[in-house]
Design an enzyme around this catalytic site. Structure first.
Site, PDB file in Angstrom:
ATOM      1  N   CYS A 144       0.802  -1.221   0.000  1.00  0.00           N
ATOM      2  CA  CYS A 144       0.000   0.000   0.000  1.00  0.00           C
ATOM      3  C   CYS A 144       0.836   1.272   0.000  1.00  0.00           C
ATOM      4  O   CYS A 144       0.533   2.225  -0.695  1.00  0.00           O
ATOM      5  CB  CYS A 144      -0.963  -0.017   1.173  1.00  0.00           C
ATOM      6  SG  CYS A 144      -0.164  -0.221   2.780  1.00  0.00           S
ATOM      7  N   HIS A 201      -2.849   0.665   6.720  1.00  0.00           N
ATOM      8  CA  HIS A 201      -3.001   0.892   5.298  1.00  0.00           C
ATOM      9  C   HIS A 201      -2.613   2.328   4.971  1.00  0.00           C
ATOM     10  O   HIS A 201      -2.598   3.183   5.858  1.00  0.00           O
ATOM     11  CB  HIS A 201      -4.470   0.623   4.908  1.00  0.00           C
ATOM     12  CG  HIS A 201      -4.684   0.510   3.424  1.00  0.00           C
ATOM     13  ND1 HIS A 201      -3.916  -0.272   2.619  1.00  0.00           N
ATOM     14  CD2 HIS A 201      -5.631   1.067   2.619  1.00  0.00           C
ATOM     15  CE1 HIS A 201      -4.346  -0.184   1.379  1.00  0.00           C
ATOM     16  NE2 HIS A 201      -5.392   0.636   1.344  1.00  0.00           N
ATOM     17  N   ASP A 223      -7.805   4.845  -3.621  1.00  0.00           N
ATOM     18  CA  ASP A 223      -6.930   3.810  -3.051  1.00  0.00           C
ATOM     19  C   ASP A 223      -6.293   3.029  -4.187  1.00  0.00           C
ATOM     20  O   ASP A 223      -6.881   2.104  -4.739  1.00  0.00           O
ATOM     21  CB  ASP A 223      -7.750   2.874  -2.147  1.00  0.00           C
ATOM     22  CG  ASP A 223      -6.841   1.959  -1.355  1.00  0.00           C
ATOM     23  OD1 ASP A 223      -5.624   1.885  -1.670  1.00  0.00           O
ATOM     24  OD2 ASP A 223      -7.335   1.311  -0.412  1.00  0.00           O
TER      25      ASP A 223
END
Lengths: 318, 655
Positions: B412, B456, B472
């Site tokens: 991430c 995250h 995202d």
């Protein structure tokens, strides 16, 4: 003022029997119950409480709830142990006192019989005259606690006040109760250490009982009063006087007749001490004795129980 | 006359049993402190403990003074050498444990053992300053057992038993004390502010940090300890919307993303419906409070930052419970000031030329169409051969270039970081947000469990008219990361749940932990208040609490006293058995007359029931013997009579 103190004392005795040591003597059995059991923290208990307070403040300061919980748990356990301490005395009964014999100055063995209530009593201490004995009583059971009671002089000696206490279970609390059984022990007189043997009245001393022996021990001259059938006629025929067969043997132990009145030259205590010594000597060799005291005559006898009887009579003399 | 300050009573020697129990207590203390003591101290203490125990089995005897004093000095010197100080939480714990073991060296009398137990209790409590989790607390509470058993074993004339069974009465005593302890725990007034300094903050052992450089997150992602638990008032949001923001990172220096200097007054937001929920956060040692998406208001003792991130007034050193409301649909900061815009576009000069060129190329290509540029970036991640891994290849000095055009593998952080750089290069204001995403829905406890491995990073892009919008990029590479959570995404690399059964067990265990954290650790003045309100107590001042505490304590005192004073009622068992007989005989037609003695009654019964004459005569003889032949009836006779009375069934004769 005196009156006020006396009344306060009476009141205290009525209300707080175990705290005030003025408790009157009581008959057996003595039951410990909530009105006569007292409880205070021990030194360790006080220190532990202080420690708990420190822990409490620490836990609150750091708002550490787990530590607070632990402190609360310890505190609750401490208070619970107080109840357990109380309960270990509650319901305990003193049901009997047995004692042996002792002459003045020697310790006397005294046995106290304690009976438990409907639960077990662990770690009870009995304190009497500076000596302490720990014991436990099972539920519905009995325990005999042996103590030795110091004695000083002959005669009736009352039992001292007895403290029963317990720090069970954690040593944080001290629960106690005073008991004062209405019981006395008889202390025998102390024999004198040395002195003359008893003076035996001469006629009494020579008076010998006949003994039907098998053998003829000796022949001797006839004395007035000898039975006719003891005369050794054949031997007498060869002598100028009557000879008598001497079957009799003096008893192995002469009997002693100990008489208070014969010792009138001594002070009463010295008389008692002398009589006690004679009794002891007679008991040692198993000699039959009789004892004549001002208000009591004890007939001939020997053996342990006779000795105890005589000594007790001596001890009871005024 | 001479005065002695300390009167020393002659002490009886310490028996072996209490000494063994004391050794056990101290061993437990060492055990609970071991996790934060230096290993050499633990080993040395355990060795000394064992040595002393062994020595005492051979023969009694204190350690001589020439041995004790240097040992104490050595301990102090070692602690100072290790920690540079004697004060504070860790050195204090080391000193306490060490001194406790040294105290054992001179323990020869009951008094020493008592001091040792008191000291050990204190040491046990101090272990909770490090960890007040459920397991740690249980273990510490377990340490009270040998401590109490030691005190008990010091008393003379107690029932003798085996060492393990010595612990049972202690357990019983703790058990009966527990209700009172709970009452005290609930009602003890809490301090509104500490009297002295709080202990050292927990070292940030896990969790998010306020900055992020691609690649440094991977340890967190492998850490599956709980980070927080969230229970929602209504239905929980779907997995893809469970974004908990912690840090908003603006400043990039080519390697690391950092927070900008904090500004007060939160940015304006227009929002739709608000979801209310409660978070119980594990201790982090940091001030940040994660919150779902865009929180509306800050809880007590916390501030809402400019970018809607939450900061507590104090570092969270103990588990913390807070309530929040958050908007899931919103327009955040629809007007972007010049300063903010410049910040959101700033890129460090001289880094990542190819990435910047790509961004500028997209801007040229799509003109003013921001949405198309974002889509191009997403497509790049989705179709550009990128893969998700927790063990990516190392990156060079131009980290983003290396990643986008070289390694193509990362997690991430890499994606969020490069996406944001691409956006800025294309002239779209963008920033990185870190926090947690997803979580495990625990159906048993009805809450969302978020682990550290759910950490995250994602991007927020500012679009005109819409404000900050979340993108995202990781989802473009690996959609299951967002839809199913980190466990699914990391399945190939982090094998933390070997089987289903383990997983179930862990989730059940987590419910217990949650209960502990919320019910016990998080029980504060506010909860105290909340607990009392239903009972009509609205004033939780110290006075009220003291009264309640007194009332509760007295209640237990009454209960305890009645236990202590309770006596089993004296039962006359012979009488009870006789009454049973009378009842049965009366049913058979032979009722006992009030003036009738037992002998007469039994013979009358025997005349009425001739078939059972023998039985009745036996009963009569036994009863008479029981009643009149003994002062205290023998137990077997009583048993005999009771049995016979129970077995007796009158057989009626019909004439």
């Amino acid at each position: 003022m005196q009156e006020a103190i006396r009344r306060f004392r009476l009141w205290a005795e009525r209300r707080l029997p175990a705290l005030t040591r003025y408790r009157r003597r009581e008959d057996l059995p003595i039951l410990l119950h909530r009105r006569r059991i007292y409880i205070v923290p021990t030194g360790f208990g006080a220190a532990f409480t202080l420690l708990l307070l420190v822990m409490l403040v620490g836990a609150l300061n750091y708002s550490n709830n787990a530590a607070l919980m632990l402190t609360c748990l310890l505190g609750a356990t401490t208070s619970a142990s107080m109840l357990v301490a109380f309960r270990s005395l509650n319901g305990l009964r003193l049901t009997g006192v047995r004692h042996g014999h002792a002459i003045a100055g020697e310790p006397m063995a005294v046995q106290f019989v304690f009976a438990g209530g409907d639960h077990a009593h662990a770690s009870i201490h009995m304190e009497m005259d500076g000596q302490t004995e720990a014991f436990a009583v099972a539920a519905l059971g009995e325990t005999v606690v042996a103590m030795s009671l110091p004695t000083a002089q002959r005669g009736w000696q009352p039992l001292p006040r007895i403290k029963l206490w317990s720090n069970w279970p954690l040593g944080l609390f001290h629960a106690w109760s005073w008991i004062h059984p209405d019981q006395a022990v008889l202390v025998w007189p102390r024999p004198e250490t040395g002195g003359p043997p008893p003076v035996l009245p001469s006629d009494d001393g020579k008076k010998q009982r006949l003994h039907q022996g098998e053998d003829i021990a000796a022949l001797r001259a006839y004395r007035m009063g000898d039975p006719q059938r003891h005369i050794a006629w054949k031997h007498s025929a060869r002598h100028e006087q009557l000879l008598v067969k001497d079957f009799e043997q003096p008893e192995a132990q002469e009997e002693w007749r100990l008489d208070w009145r014969q010792l009138s030259q001594l002070v009463p205590e010295a008389r008692i001490a002398r009589l006690a010594r004679w009794l002891g000597e007679a008991e040692a060799v198993g000699r039959p004795t009789s004892l004549w005291l001002p208000h009591e005559d004890i007939g001939l006898g020997h053996g342990r129980s006779h000795y105890a009887h005589c000594m007790s009579a001596l001890a009871r003399l005024p | 006359m001479r005065w002695r300050l300390f009167r020393q009573k002659p002490q009886p020697p310490l028996e072996q049993r209490p000494f063994d129990l004391l050794c056990l207590t101290i061993a437990v203390v060492l055990g609970v402190h071991a996790p934060h003591l230096p290993w050499w101290l633990t080993v040395a203490s355990a060795g000394t403990l064992w040595l002393r125990w062994w020595q005492r089995r051979q023969r009694t005897g204190r350690a001589p003074a020439y041995l004790k004093l240097p040992l104490v000095a050595l301990l102090a010197a070692a602690v100072v050498f290790h920690y540079d100080t004697l004060f504070g939480r860790e050195p204090g714990a080391a000193m306490v444990s060490g001194l406790l073991v040294l105290k054992l060296l001179e323990t020869e009398a009951p008094r020493d053992a008592r001091v040792g137990v008191g000291f050990a209790c204190f040491a046990l409590m101090s272990a909770l300053l490090f960890d007040q989790g459920l397991l740690a607390t249980l273990f510490v509470a377990l340490g009270l057992l040998p401590a109490i058993a030691t005190l008990r074993a010091l008393q003379p004339a107690r029932p003798q038993t085996t060492l393990p069974r010595e612990l049972l009465p202690a357990l019983g005593l703790l058990g009966v004390s527990l209700p009172l302890a709970l009452v005290a725990f609930v009602f003890v007034p809490r301090l509104s502010s500490p009297l002295w300094g709080a202990p050292n903050p927990t070292q940030s052992k896990s969790g998010l940090s306020s900055d992020m450089s691609p690649g440094d997150f991977s340890q967190v992602l492998l850490d599956d300890r709980p980070a927080m638990r969230v229970s929602f008032d209504d239905a929980p949001p779907p997995n893809a919307q469970r974004y908990f923001r912690a840090f908003v990172l603006w400043n990039y220096d080519g390697r690391t993303w950092r927070e900008k200097t904090p500004e007060s007054s939160p940015a304006p937001a227009e929002h739709g419906p608000v979801a209310h929920y409660t978070i119980s956060l594990e201790a982090t040692g940091q001030r940040v409070l994660p919150a779902l998406d865009v929180p509306i208001e800050a809880p007590a003792n916390a501030q809402l930052g400019r970018d809607r991130e939450l900061r507590a007034d104090r570092p969270v050193n103990d588990p913390l419970v807070y309530r929040l409301g958050s908007a899931l649909s919103y327009h955040l900061q629809t007007q972007l000031g010049d300063l903010d815009r410049r910040r959101a576009l700033r890129l460090p000069p001289g880094f990542d030329p190819r990435t910047r060129a790509l961004g500028e190329h997209w801007r040229m290509q799509y003109g003013a169409n921001d949405a198309a540029i974002i889509q191009a970036a997403m497509n790049l991640f989705h179709n550009g051969g990128f893969s998700y891994t927790l063990g990516p290849a190392p990156l060079g000095s131009n980290a983003i270039d290396d990643f986008l055009f070289g390694t193509h593998e990362g997690f991430c952080e890499h994606y969020a970081s490069s996406f944001t750089v691409l956006m800025r290069a294309a002239g779209i204001p963008a920033r990185v947000v870190t926090g947690y995403q997803g979580g495990y829905w625990n159906t048993l406890g009805n809450y969302l469990l978020v682990r550290q491995s759910d950490a995250h990073a994602w991007s927020e892009v500012w679009l005109p008219g819409r404000g900050w919008v979340r993108f995202d990029p990781t989802a473009a590479v690996r959609p299951e990361r967002v839809n199913q959570g980190s466990a699914a995404a990391n399945a190939t690399t982090a094998d933390w749940a070997p089987n289903r059964w383990m997983l179930e067990w862990r989730n059940h265990w987590d419910v217990v932990n949650q209960w502990w954290n919320q019910g016990v650790i998080g029980f504060d003045t506010l909860r105290q208040h909340g607990l009392l309100t239903p009972f009509g107590v609205h004033d939780t001042s110290v006075g009220t609490l003291a009264v309640l505490l007194g009332v509760g304590g007295s209640l237990f005192a009454i209960l305890g006293l009645s236990w202590a004073l309770w006596k089993r009622p004296e039962t006359d068992q012979a009488r009870a058995a006789m009454q049973l007989l009378e009842k049965r005989l009366a049913a058979a037609g032979v009722a006992r007359r009030p003036s009738e003695g037992p002998q007469h009654y039994f013979s009358r019964a025997a005349r009425t029931l001739p078939g059972q004459r023998d039985e009745l005569e036996h009963l009569m003889r036994t009863y008479l013997e029981l009643r009149y032949a003994h002062e205290e009836p023998p137990a077997d006779l009583l048993k005999n009579f009771r049995q016979a009375a129970r077995d007796f069934r009158p057989r009626r004769v019909f004439k």
